[in-house]
Design a protein around this motif. Structure first.
Motif, PDB file in Angstrom:
ATOM      1  N   THR A 120     -58.508 -29.950  26.437  1.00 34.98           N
ATOM      2  CA  THR A 120     -57.389 -30.632  25.790  1.00 34.98           C
ATOM      3  C   THR A 120     -57.944 -31.781  24.945  1.00 34.98           C
ATOM      4  O   THR A 120     -59.156 -32.016  24.940  1.00 34.98           O
ATOM      5  CB  THR A 120     -56.339 -31.092  26.827  1.00 34.98           C
ATOM      6  N   LYS A 121     -57.059 -32.470  24.244  1.00 42.83           N
ATOM      7  CA  LYS A 121     -57.519 -33.411  23.217  1.00 42.83           C
ATOM      8  C   LYS A 121     -56.672 -34.675  23.199  1.00 42.83           C
ATOM      9  O   LYS A 121     -55.460 -34.618  23.401  1.00 42.83           O
ATOM     10  CB  LYS A 121     -57.458 -32.759  21.831  1.00 42.83           C
ATOM     11  N   PHE A 122     -57.323 -35.787  22.910  1.00 41.89           N
ATOM     12  CA  PHE A 122     -56.664 -37.066  22.677  1.00 41.89           C
ATOM     13  C   PHE A 122     -56.971 -37.520  21.257  1.00 41.89           C
ATOM     14  O   PHE A 122     -57.818 -36.930  20.587  1.00 41.89           O
ATOM     15  CB  PHE A 122     -57.190 -38.129  23.666  1.00 41.89           C
ATOM     16  N   GLY A 123     -56.307 -38.574  20.815  1.00 32.87           N
ATOM     17  CA  GLY A 123     -56.713 -39.184  19.548  1.00 32.87           C
ATOM     18  C   GLY A 123     -55.593 -39.575  18.616  1.00 32.87           C
ATOM     19  O   GLY A 123     -55.739 -40.501  17.829  1.00 32.87           O
ATOM     20  N   TRP A 124     -54.455 -38.859  18.681  1.00 32.24           N
ATOM     21  CA  TRP A 124     -53.319 -39.282  17.879  1.00 32.24           C
ATOM     22  C   TRP A 124     -52.621 -40.436  18.587  1.00 32.24           C
ATOM     23  O   TRP A 124     -52.788 -40.638  19.795  1.00 32.24           O
ATOM     24  CB  TRP A 124     -52.358 -38.117  17.640  1.00 32.24           C
ATOM     25  N   ASN A 125     -51.841 -41.173  17.855  1.00 33.63           N
ATOM     26  CA  ASN A 125     -51.195 -42.373  18.395  1.00 33.63           C
ATOM     27  C   ASN A 125     -49.900 -41.982  19.115  1.00 33.63           C
ATOM     28  O   ASN A 125     -48.799 -42.203  18.615  1.00 33.63           O
ATOM     29  CB  ASN A 125     -50.918 -43.375  17.276  1.00 33.63           C
ATOM     30  N   ILE A 126     -50.065 -41.408  20.282  1.00 31.84           N
ATOM     31  CA  ILE A 126     -48.948 -40.857  21.053  1.00 31.84           C
ATOM     32  C   ILE A 126     -48.764 -41.674  22.328  1.00 31.84           C
ATOM     33  O   ILE A 126     -49.738 -41.968  23.038  1.00 31.84           O
ATOM     34  CB  ILE A 126     -49.218 -39.382  21.404  1.00 31.84           C
ATOM     35  N   ILE A 160     -60.431 -32.727  33.778  1.00 34.84           N
ATOM     36  CA  ILE A 160     -60.351 -31.975  32.517  1.00 34.84           C
ATOM     37  C   ILE A 160     -61.748 -31.438  32.243  1.00 34.84           C
ATOM     38  O   ILE A 160     -62.720 -32.195  32.175  1.00 34.84           O
ATOM     39  CB  ILE A 160     -59.859 -32.871  31.375  1.00 34.84           C
ATOM     40  N   ASP A 161     -61.844 -30.135  32.097  1.00 35.90           N
ATOM     41  CA  ASP A 161     -63.165 -29.517  31.942  1.00 35.90           C
ATOM     42  C   ASP A 161     -63.807 -29.857  30.603  1.00 35.90           C
ATOM     43  O   ASP A 161     -65.025 -30.033  30.528  1.00 35.90           O
ATOM     44  CB  ASP A 161     -63.046 -27.996  32.092  1.00 35.90           C
ATOM     45  N   LEU A 162     -63.000 -29.927  29.549  1.00 39.95           N
ATOM     46  CA  LEU A 162     -63.522 -30.210  28.213  1.00 39.95           C
ATOM     47  C   LEU A 162     -62.500 -31.062  27.471  1.00 39.95           C
ATOM     48  O   LEU A 162     -61.394 -30.613  27.190  1.00 39.95           O
ATOM     49  CB  LEU A 162     -63.792 -28.907  27.455  1.00 39.95           C
ATOM     50  N   LEU A 163     -62.869 -32.300  27.181  1.00 45.86           N
ATOM     51  CA  LEU A 163     -61.977 -33.250  26.520  1.00 45.86           C
ATOM     52  C   LEU A 163     -62.507 -33.539  25.115  1.00 45.86           C
ATOM     53  O   LEU A 163     -63.650 -33.975  24.956  1.00 45.86           O
ATOM     54  CB  LEU A 163     -61.908 -34.552  27.315  1.00 45.86           C
ATOM     55  N   TYR A 164     -61.673 -33.270  24.111  1.00 42.29           N
ATOM     56  CA  TYR A 164     -62.055 -33.538  22.726  1.00 42.29           C
ATOM     57  C   TYR A 164     -61.368 -34.798  22.191  1.00 42.29           C
ATOM     58  O   TYR A 164     -60.221 -35.096  22.554  1.00 42.29           O
ATOM     59  CB  TYR A 164     -61.579 -32.420  21.803  1.00 42.29           C
ATOM     60  N   GLN A 165     -62.044 -35.482  21.277  1.00 50.97           N
ATOM     61  CA  GLN A 165     -61.351 -36.405  20.383  1.00 50.97           C
ATOM     62  C   GLN A 165     -60.775 -35.552  19.255  1.00 50.97           C
ATOM     63  O   GLN A 165     -61.511 -34.898  18.525  1.00 50.97           O
ATOM     64  CB  GLN A 165     -62.299 -37.462  19.814  1.00 50.97           C
TER      65      GLN A 165
END
Length: 376
Positions: A120-126, A160-165
């Motif tokens: 999954t991914k983080f990075g937007w202003n949510i 989380i197995d794989l965390l993306y920016q």
């Protein structure tokens, strides 16, 4: 456009495979039993992370490109059928929904969580609690950690197995981002990490602080930008590559023809490669796929995915779908092989085809190839 090979004309007597019940698995037990008709998918490595050679992107499981809301029970059935067919790699993001897709994926993989890889991914202003999407990006370390806590809850997991920016924040040094991820790794909440659509300098800097397992960016026959430098950089650093939109947002499946027009809210309406003046020109690419699909007794989608996997052994496409027959068709690409001669012949023909129009609207493109500011 009519062809002898339809997106839906596939070996989908396999649809019956979903009738095989899935058994829940407790930690430390064997995986749930799969259908006896299922063929195990080969495995590949993203850095040191082992995954199935094809993953499943779940982005549209809360809302499709056509702006409709899919049936949640059907989406859960697709996730579980994918696992039944050997898929161990599932890709989401907090931005999808926002938040809702992670909930769907968490529920879908719950019976076999310990036997799959969740990305999954983080990075937007949510806002991590409400899902309200505020302008711009936010990769401040404290926000990353808050975002991950919300992800763990929605995904019903402890790691989380794989965390993306998801996109590079131009206000936050990548060293600070990598440091925050390293903290999460130390706590066992994140196991591997990666970047998406980043600038090459940022990739090198991030990897020097906390080694990456994967890069995720758009890559398909319709958009070959990563071939310029990203793929060679990944190879040099030992980083795997995960193509998003490996089927060209549906174009490479044969589902789009010269008369296709897109609804308001469908991002393809804003992509100039699908504009009425460019679409007929770009159909030359689809004609090549159709010809090879006939030769290989497969489908255009299967040729497109097999071609990607033939480029490098550490490339793992994640085609998304909200239709069970399409998911099964996509997995059939793992059985399509190119000899060296065939691949050279195919690539020679492919290189002669010019794609007209841009891959994304300018308002979205500005978030790609961004370099993070230097750490002072």
């Amino acid at each position: 456009m009519t062809t002898s090979i339809s997106r839906r004309h596939v070996l989908v007597s396999a649809a019956a495979l979903t009738a095989a019940p899935l058994l829940s698995a407790a930690p430390g037990t064997s995986p749930p039993a799969r259908s006896v008709d299922a063929r195990p998918l080969a495995r590949r490595h993203l850095g040191t992370l082992e995954v199935s050679c094809l993953g499943l992107g779940v982005q549209n499981m809360s809302r499709t490109y056509q702006t409709t809301v899919p049936s949640r029970p059907q989406m859960l059935a697709i996730i579980r059928a994918a696992f039944d067919q050997g898929v161990s790699f599932f890709d989401a993001a907090e931005a999808y929904g926002p938040l809702e897709v992670e909930r769907i994926l968490g529920e879908g993989v719950a019976p076999f969580r310990d036997h799959v890889v969740i990305a999954t991914k983080f990075g937007w202003n949510i806002d991590p609690q409400t899902g309200v999407r505020n302008p711009g990006l936010n990769s401040r370390p404290e926000h990353i950690k808050q975002a991950v806590e919300g992800m763990l809850t929605r995904l019903r997991t402890d790691r989380i197995d794989l965390l993306y920016q998801h996109r590079v924040d131009p206000q936050v040094p990548i060293e600070d981002v990598a440091g925050a991820v390293q903290d999460l790794m130390t706590q066992g909440k994140v196991l591997h990490w990666g970047l998406s659509e980043m600038g090459l300098g940022t990739l090198h800097r991030a990897h020097a602080v906390t080694p990456l397992s994967a890069v995720q960016s758009e890559y398909s026959m319709l958009w070959r930008g990563p071939e310029d430098a990203v793929l060679s950089t990944c190879e040099a650093l030992g980083i795997g590559f995960v193509p998003w939109s490996p089927l060209g947002v549906g174009f490479l499946t044969g589902a789009i023809d010269a008369q296709t027009r897109f609804a308001d809210g469908d991002i393809r309406k804003l992509e100039s490669r699908f504009a009425p003046e460019n679409l007929p020109l770009n159909l030359k690419l689809l004609a090549l796929l159709i010809a090879w699909a006939a030769q290989k007794q497969s489908t255009p989608a299967q040729i497109a995915l097999a071609w990607l996997m033939a480029q490098k052994p550490w490339i793992v496409p994640i085609p998304g779908t909200t239709q069970l027959p399409h998911m099964l068709e996509n997995l059939g690409s793992a059985s399509v092989q190119f000899s060296d001669h065939e691949l050279n012949e195919f690539n020679h023909a492919l290189s002669a085809i010019q794609i007209h129009g841009a891959r994304l609207p300018e308002t979205v493109m500005v978030y790609s190839d961004v370099e993070a500011p230097l750490k002072k």
